[in-house]
Design a protein around this motif. Sequence first.
Motif, PDB file in Angstrom:
ATOM      1  N   ILE A 198      60.641  41.482  31.309  1.00  0.00           N
ATOM      2  CA  ILE A 198      60.680  41.913  29.904  1.00  0.00           C
ATOM      3  C   ILE A 198      61.909  42.774  29.642  1.00  0.00           C
ATOM      4  CG2 ILE A 198      59.506  43.360  28.203  1.00  0.00           C
ATOM      5  CD1 ILE A 198      56.861  42.282  29.350  1.00  0.00           C
ATOM      6  N   VAL A 199      62.193  43.724  30.528  1.00  0.00           N
ATOM      7  CA  VAL A 199      63.372  44.575  30.349  1.00  0.00           C
ATOM      8  C   VAL A 199      64.645  43.730  30.397  1.00  0.00           C
ATOM      9  CG1 VAL A 199      64.730  46.417  31.417  1.00  0.00           C
ATOM     10  CG2 VAL A 199      62.267  46.684  31.153  1.00  0.00           C
ATOM     11  N   GLY A 200      64.703  42.790  31.329  1.00  0.00           N
ATOM     12  CA  GLY A 200      65.866  41.918  31.402  1.00  0.00           C
ATOM     13  C   GLY A 200      66.043  41.097  30.141  1.00  0.00           C
ATOM     14  N   PHE A 201      64.949  40.573  29.619  1.00  0.00           N
ATOM     15  CA  PHE A 201      65.000  39.806  28.373  1.00  0.00           C
ATOM     16  C   PHE A 201      65.523  40.663  27.231  1.00  0.00           C
ATOM     17  CE2 PHE A 201      62.931  38.382  24.446  1.00  0.00           C
ATOM     18  CZ  PHE A 201      63.439  37.100  24.358  1.00  0.00           C
ATOM     19  N   LEU A 202      65.024  41.891  27.120  1.00  0.00           N
ATOM     20  CA  LEU A 202      65.474  42.781  26.053  1.00  0.00           C
ATOM     21  C   LEU A 202      66.952  43.120  26.195  1.00  0.00           C
ATOM     22  CD1 LEU A 202      62.459  45.227  25.726  1.00  0.00           C
ATOM     23  CD2 LEU A 202      63.183  43.489  24.094  1.00  0.00           C
ATOM     24  N   VAL A 203      67.387  43.383  27.413  1.00  0.00           N
ATOM     25  CA  VAL A 203      68.790  43.731  27.624  1.00  0.00           C
ATOM     26  C   VAL A 203      69.691  42.548  27.299  1.00  0.00           C
ATOM     27  CG1 VAL A 203      70.488  44.300  29.420  1.00  0.00           C
ATOM     28  CG2 VAL A 203      68.348  45.565  29.280  1.00  0.00           C
ATOM     29  N   LEU A 204      69.287  41.368  27.687  1.00  0.00           N
ATOM     30  CA  LEU A 204      70.137  40.202  27.461  1.00  0.00           C
ATOM     31  C   LEU A 204      70.146  39.740  26.006  1.00  0.00           C
ATOM     32  CD1 LEU A 204      69.344  38.137  30.667  1.00  0.00           C
ATOM     33  CD2 LEU A 204      71.429  39.408  30.142  1.00  0.00           C
ATOM     34  N   THR A 205      69.078  39.973  25.280  1.00  0.00           N
ATOM     35  CA  THR A 205      69.015  39.492  23.899  1.00  0.00           C
ATOM     36  C   THR A 205      69.406  40.536  22.868  1.00  0.00           C
ATOM     37  OG1 THR A 205      66.659  40.046  23.760  1.00  0.00           O
ATOM     38  CG2 THR A 205      67.243  37.792  24.420  1.00  0.00           C
ATOM     39  N   THR A 206      69.535  41.781  23.282  1.00  0.00           N
ATOM     40  CA  THR A 206      69.916  42.827  22.341  1.00  0.00           C
ATOM     41  C   THR A 206      71.423  42.866  22.223  1.00  0.00           C
ATOM     42  OG1 THR A 206      67.996  44.112  23.005  1.00  0.00           O
ATOM     43  CG2 THR A 206      69.702  45.275  21.800  1.00  0.00           C
ATOM     44  N   ASN A 207      71.904  42.911  20.994  1.00  0.00           N
ATOM     45  CA  ASN A 207      73.337  42.937  20.753  1.00  0.00           C
ATOM     46  C   ASN A 207      73.810  44.378  20.797  1.00  0.00           C
ATOM     47  OD1 ASN A 207      75.918  42.403  20.062  1.00  0.00           O
ATOM     48  ND2 ASN A 207      75.509  41.948  17.916  1.00  0.00           N
ATOM     49  N   VAL A 208      74.341  44.787  21.927  1.00  0.00           N
ATOM     50  CA  VAL A 208      74.808  46.156  22.096  1.00  0.00           C
ATOM     51  C   VAL A 208      76.299  46.126  22.367  1.00  0.00           C
ATOM     52  CG1 VAL A 208      74.619  48.245  23.474  1.00  0.00           C
ATOM     53  CG2 VAL A 208      72.594  46.879  23.020  1.00  0.00           C
ATOM     54  N   ALA A 209      77.035  46.786  21.503  1.00  0.00           N
ATOM     55  CA  ALA A 209      78.470  46.933  21.694  1.00  0.00           C
ATOM     56  C   ALA A 209      78.752  48.429  21.703  1.00  0.00           C
ATOM     57  CB  ALA A 209      79.229  46.238  20.577  1.00  0.00           C
ATOM     58  N   PRO A 210      78.778  49.060  22.877  1.00  0.00           N
ATOM     59  CA  PRO A 210      78.803  50.513  22.940  1.00  0.00           C
ATOM     60  C   PRO A 210      79.994  51.173  22.275  1.00  0.00           C
ATOM     61  CG  PRO A 210      78.933  49.541  25.153  1.00  0.00           C
ATOM     62  CD  PRO A 210      78.807  48.433  24.175  1.00  0.00           C
ATOM     63  N   GLY A 211      81.167  50.632  22.370  1.00  0.00           N
ATOM     64  CA  GLY A 211      82.326  51.315  21.825  1.00  0.00           C
ATOM     65  C   GLY A 211      82.667  50.930  20.408  1.00  0.00           C
ATOM     66  N   GLN A 212      82.248  49.775  19.972  1.00  0.00           N
ATOM     67  CA  GLN A 212      82.707  49.260  18.693  1.00  0.00           C
ATOM     68  C   GLN A 212      81.982  49.879  17.500  1.00  0.00           C
ATOM     69  OE1 GLN A 212      82.161  45.099  19.139  1.00  0.00           O
ATOM     70  NE2 GLN A 212      83.798  44.863  20.617  1.00  0.00           N
ATOM     71  N   ASN A 213      80.706  50.188  17.643  1.00  0.00           N
ATOM     72  CA  ASN A 213      79.946  50.703  16.511  1.00  0.00           C
ATOM     73  C   ASN A 213      80.161  52.189  16.277  1.00  0.00           C
ATOM     74  OD1 ASN A 213      78.867  48.191  16.124  1.00  0.00           O
ATOM     75  ND2 ASN A 213      77.056  48.598  17.357  1.00  0.00           N
ATOM     76  N   ASN A 214      80.722  52.909  17.239  1.00  0.00           N
ATOM     77  CA  ASN A 214      80.837  54.349  17.125  1.00  0.00           C
ATOM     78  C   ASN A 214      82.237  54.814  16.744  1.00  0.00           C
ATOM     79  OD1 ASN A 214      78.169  54.670  17.813  1.00  0.00           O
ATOM     80  ND2 ASN A 214      78.589  54.785  19.989  1.00  0.00           N
TER      81      ASN A 214
END
Length: 127
Positions: free
Chosen positions: A29-45
């Motif tokens: 479940i954690v792997g699924f969430l990490v892979l499907t969540t759109n996280v761009a750490p530097g771009q949104n901040n």
Amino acid sequence: MINLISRTISHISSLLKGLQIKGFLAVVIVGFLVLTTNVAPGQNNTGLKERVREQIQQDDSQRPRTIGEWNKEARETEGSPGERLKKIGEESAEAFKQFGSGYVEGAQKTASDVGDSAARTGEKILN
């Protein structure tokens, strides 16, 4: 006695198997969430500090906005606790006034959204 020991061992074995399955499911479940969540750490901040600072400075209140300002005000009124309490009371009243106005605006927007949603639902039911 042997029967008791064998039942205990089988019970412990089944518990361990259950924990392994639960752990495996948690990892999946954690792997699924990490892979499907759109996280761009530097771009949104980009410029987040500046945007927050602008938001804070847009507020026209005379209350301290930072801990540094709060400490400076405390040092200025260090010798007179009565004046300090008076300032704290005034600032608290202003903060509650701002909070209340924000609460009213939020409640009005929520009520408007609920009304619109109810109207759309009524139209869907009639159609």
